[in-house]
Scaffold this motif. Structure first.
Motif, PDB file in Angstrom:
ATOM      1  N   PRO A  99       0.875  -1.117   0.042  1.00  0.00           N
ATOM      2  CA  PRO A  99      -0.087   0.015  -0.056  1.00  0.00           C
ATOM      3  C   PRO A  99       0.805   1.142   0.134  1.00  0.00           C
ATOM      4  O   PRO A  99       2.087   1.301   0.396  1.00  0.00           O
ATOM      5  CB  PRO A  99      -0.920  -0.056   1.376  1.00  0.00           C
ATOM      6  N   MET A 103      -2.253   5.513   1.860  1.00  0.00           N
ATOM      7  CA  MET A 103      -3.229   4.686   2.489  1.00  0.00           C
ATOM      8  C   MET A 103      -2.844   3.864   3.875  1.00  0.00           C
ATOM      9  O   MET A 103      -3.729   3.653   4.598  1.00  0.00           O
ATOM     10  CB  MET A 103      -3.087   3.335   1.465  1.00  0.00           C
ATOM     11  N   ALA A 203     -10.569   4.599  -0.611  1.00  0.00           N
ATOM     12  CA  ALA A 203      -9.890   4.415   0.522  1.00  0.00           C
ATOM     13  C   ALA A 203     -10.427   5.332   1.824  1.00  0.00           C
ATOM     14  O   ALA A 203     -10.162   4.784   2.891  1.00  0.00           O
ATOM     15  CB  ALA A 203      -8.386   5.011   0.209  1.00  0.00           C
TER      16      ALA A 203
END
Length: 244
Positions: A99, A103, A203
């Protein structure tokens, strides 16, 4: 652009005032805020220089009305979004890329830090990045090369600052190319900004669905307003009809 720059500066101030419960989150907030403001200033300066020190106009960034119908504009936003989501899901299942820093920060952020990150990701970063990568860089490359060459080159430039793991590069470049296609097919940067915002929203929604949904709704409403206002401002002969 000035308004977004002010928002970016305000986000930087909020990031500095937020409790330092996590150094990584604070670092991402400050870096993202600085990058957004720097991107906006870079886009403005590049256009100013290209125009021989004449103040840039909205048209210089492809912030112009789309002459396509609202249905077509929606299609060129929703269609690429669904395609990119499916490609990303399949790619992540096969490759398992790490990620991105943003994130990871989202999973740790709380309170003011989460709000600041959400505003940056959904409202400010899409505007700044699209102005630089598709509003300035792609337009300059497009003037010299075919879209088939200009789009991948600008996409690589777009991907480089985002990648924390080489495995993420193919998806970032793919997204960059798709965003160029959206600009090319709609003739406007606004749908690309909307698509970029929608791509960043999941997200945020994974951490706080209400916050992410509210910010996404605000951003999409602003893009719809800009498109509607621009279309109303277009003279009748702009769609190809010659004035009498």
């Amino acid at each position: 652009m000035v308004a977004v720059a002010v928002l970016g500066t305000g986000a930087l101030a909020l990031a500095g005032a937020a409790p330092r419960t996590d150094d990584h989150v604070a670092s991402v907030l400050v870096n993202s805020s600085c990058a957004a403001v720097a991107g906006l200033l870079t886009a403005w300066v590049l256009c100013w220089w290209k125009n021989r020190r004449v103040r840039p106009r909205a048209a210089d960034f492809a912030l112009v009305p789309s002459l396509r119908s609202p249905v077509a504009v929606f299609g060129w936003t929703a269609g690429p979004f669904m395609a990119l989501m499916m490609i990303d899901t399949a790619y992540s299942a096969l490759v398992h890329p790490a990620p991105q820093d943003t994130m990871r920060a989202l999973s740790d952020a709380q309170g003011p830090q989460l709000i600041t990150l959400a505003v940056l990701a959904i409202c400010i970063a899409p505007v700044a990045e699209e102005l630089v990568c598709r509003g300035v860089l792609y337009q300059a490359l497009r003037a010299r090369w075919r879209p088939a060459v200009a789009a991948p080159v600008s996409a690589v430039v777009f991907a480089l600052p985002h990648q924390d793991d080489l495995k993420t590069m193919p998806m970032l470049i793919t997204a960059g190319v798709v965003l160029c296609v959206v600009v090319e097919r709609t003739g406007s940067l606004v749908p690309a900004i909307a698509l970029h915002s929608v791509l960043n929203a999941p997200a945020i929604m994974a951490q706080d669905g209400l916050l992410g949904g509210a910010l996404l709704a605000v951003m999409l409403a602003a893009c719809a307003f800009l498109l509607t206002k621009s279309r109303r401002a277009v003279p009748e002969h702009a769609s190809g009809e010659q004035p009498a």
